[in-house]
Design a protein around this motif. Structure first.
Motif, short mmCIF file in Angstrom:
data_model
loop_
_atom_site.label_atom_id
_atom_site.label_comp_id
_atom_site.label_asym_id
_atom_site.label_seq_id
_atom_site.Cartn_x
_atom_site.Cartn_y
_atom_site.Cartn_z
N ARG A 1 0.83 -1.22 0.00
CA ARG A 1 0.00 0.00 0.00
C ARG A 1 0.86 1.26 0.00
O ARG A 1 0.44 2.30 -0.46
N HIS A 2 2.07 1.16 0.54
CA HIS A 2 2.97 2.32 0.62
C HIS A 2 4.20 2.09 -0.27
O HIS A 2 5.33 2.40 0.11
N ARG A 3 3.96 1.59 -1.46
CA ARG A 3 5.02 1.25 -2.41
C ARG A 3 5.93 2.45 -2.72
O ARG A 3 7.13 2.32 -2.84
N GLU A 4 5.33 3.62 -2.83
CA GLU A 4 6.10 4.83 -3.13
C GLU A 4 7.09 5.13 -2.00
O GLU A 4 8.24 5.49 -2.25
N LEU A 5 6.65 4.96 -0.77
CA LEU A 5 7.54 5.17 0.38
C LEU A 5 8.65 4.14 0.38
O LEU A 5 9.81 4.46 0.67
N LEU A 6 8.34 2.89 0.03
CA LEU A 6 9.36 1.85 -0.04
C LEU A 6 10.40 2.19 -1.10
O LEU A 6 11.61 2.08 -0.85
N LYS A 7 9.96 2.64 -2.26
CA LYS A 7 10.91 3.04 -3.31
C LYS A 7 11.77 4.21 -2.83
O LYS A 7 12.98 4.23 -3.07
N PHE A 8 11.13 5.19 -2.18
CA PHE A 8 11.87 6.33 -1.64
C PHE A 8 12.93 5.85 -0.64
O PHE A 8 14.05 6.34 -0.63
N ALA A 9 12.57 4.86 0.19
CA ALA A 9 13.52 4.32 1.17
C ALA A 9 14.68 3.58 0.50
O ALA A 9 15.83 3.67 0.95
N ILE A 10 14.40 2.86 -0.59
CA ILE A 10 15.47 2.16 -1.31
C ILE A 10 16.42 3.18 -1.94
O ILE A 10 17.64 3.03 -1.88
N VAL A 11 15.86 4.24 -2.53
CA VAL A 11 16.70 5.32 -3.05
C VAL A 11 17.51 5.93 -1.91
O VAL A 11 18.70 6.19 -2.04
N ALA B 1 18.48 4.48 0.87
CA ALA B 1 19.55 3.56 1.27
C ALA B 1 20.73 3.64 0.30
O ALA B 1 21.90 3.64 0.72
N THR B 2 20.41 3.75 -0.98
CA THR B 2 21.47 3.88 -2.00
C THR B 2 22.25 5.17 -1.80
O THR B 2 23.49 5.18 -1.81
N THR B 3 21.53 6.27 -1.62
CA THR B 3 22.22 7.55 -1.46
C THR B 3 22.89 7.66 -0.09
O THR B 3 23.84 8.40 0.06
N PHE B 4 22.41 6.90 0.90
CA PHE B 4 23.07 6.82 2.21
C PHE B 4 24.49 6.27 2.03
O PHE B 4 25.44 6.80 2.59
N VAL B 5 24.61 5.21 1.24
CA VAL B 5 25.93 4.61 0.99
C VAL B 5 26.82 5.61 0.24
O VAL B 5 27.99 5.79 0.60
N ILE B 6 26.26 6.28 -0.76
CA ILE B 6 27.03 7.28 -1.52
C ILE B 6 27.45 8.42 -0.60
O ILE B 6 28.61 8.82 -0.58
N ASP B 7 26.51 8.94 0.17
CA ASP B 7 26.76 10.05 1.10
C ASP B 7 27.90 9.70 2.05
O ASP B 7 28.87 10.44 2.17
N ASN B 8 27.80 8.56 2.72
CA ASN B 8 28.82 8.21 3.69
C ASN B 8 30.15 7.85 3.06
O ASN B 8 31.21 8.17 3.62
N GLY B 9 30.12 7.23 1.89
CA GLY B 9 31.37 6.94 1.19
C GLY B 9 32.13 8.21 0.85
O GLY B 9 33.33 8.34 1.09
N VAL B 10 31.40 9.18 0.29
CA VAL B 10 32.03 10.46 -0.06
C VAL B 10 32.45 11.21 1.20
O VAL B 10 33.55 11.75 1.28
N TRP B 11 31.57 11.24 2.21
CA TRP B 11 31.86 11.98 3.44
C TRP B 11 33.13 11.48 4.11
O TRP B 11 34.03 12.25 4.42
N PHE B 12 33.20 10.16 4.31
CA PHE B 12 34.38 9.63 4.99
C PHE B 12 35.64 9.75 4.13
O PHE B 12 36.72 9.99 4.66
N THR B 13 35.49 9.63 2.83
CA THR B 13 36.65 9.82 1.95
C THR B 13 37.18 11.24 2.08
O THR B 13 38.39 11.46 2.26
N LEU B 14 36.29 12.24 1.99
CA LEU B 14 36.72 13.64 2.12
C LEU B 14 37.23 13.95 3.52
O LEU B 14 38.25 14.62 3.70
N LYS B 15 36.50 13.46 4.52
CA LYS B 15 36.82 13.77 5.92
C LYS B 15 38.19 13.21 6.34
O LYS B 15 38.87 13.80 7.17
N PHE B 16 38.56 12.09 5.77
CA PHE B 16 39.84 11.49 6.14
C PHE B 16 40.96 11.81 5.17
O PHE B 16 42.06 11.29 5.29
N THR B 17 40.68 12.68 4.19
CA THR B 17 41.73 13.07 3.24
C THR B 17 41.79 14.59 3.13
O THR B 17 42.30 15.25 4.02
N VAL B 18 41.25 15.15 2.07
CA VAL B 18 41.44 16.56 1.75
C VAL B 18 40.69 17.54 2.66
O VAL B 18 41.07 18.71 2.74
N LEU B 19 39.64 17.09 3.35
CA LEU B 19 38.88 17.99 4.24
C LEU B 19 38.93 17.50 5.69
O LEU B 19 37.95 17.59 6.42
#
Length: 180
Positions: free
Chosen positions: A28-38, A40-58
């Protein structure tokens, strides 16, 4: 002779793992599930970039590193949400929709960086006041859990309300139903 099998979607795969009572709620809340999957994907991207920057150039600018990481994740989020999560909504001209998406997301960035800002500069959960382990744990909890959840709630509401409003998606839904 050959039967054509229906393709299994990402959402169908996720739903198959859930217990039956929860599965019916999520359907019934398929749209919310899709939003959550997106999310989760961007969570991985966000943290990958954040920790890469935080432990190197920034290294000395963790909040700036977080803002950059969130911005990159938001660009990916726009594409995935537009083409998948909210594909049956909307109907605005692309430039208007994108401007609203990035405006709502910009507010989301502000919401996302408030908890790590408070953690680092108000509560002083940074070295030398605390150990490196406490600092990194506080950064993760404040930036990647609390900030992300607050911003996610705001963005879901804002995207549905202004960026991809349901009343503009009637024709898109009719076309999607013809192809499903």
């Amino acid at each position: 002779m050959f039967r054509r099998l229906a393709p299994v979607t990402v959402v169908d795969s996720v739903l198959a793992w859930l217990p039956k009572p929860l599965r019916s709620v999520m359907i019934r809340h398929r749209e919310l599930l899709k939003f959550a999957i997106v999310g989760a994907t961007t969570f991985v991207i966000d943290n990958g970039v954040w920790f890469t920057l935080k432990f190197t150039v920034l290294e000395t600018k963790p909040v700036t590193a977080k803002a950059i990481a969130v911005l990159i994740a938001i660009i990916v989020s726009y594409v995935l949400n537009r083409e998948w999560s909210f594909r049956t909504r909307g109907g605005r001209e692309r430039h208007h929709e994108a401007a609203l998406f990035f405006l709502i997301s910009g507010v989301g960035i502000g919401i996302n960086v408030i908890p790590p800002y408070i953690s680092r500069y108000v509560l002083e959960l940074e070295t030398p006041h605390v150990s490196l382990l406490v600092q990194e744990t506080a950064d993760f909890v404040s930036g990647s859990i609390i900030g992300m959840l607050l911003a996610m709630g705001f963005r879901f509401w804002g995207f549905r309300r202004w960026v991809f409003p349901d009343q503009l998606g009637t024709r898109r839904r009719e076309l999607a139903d013809e192809h499903d």
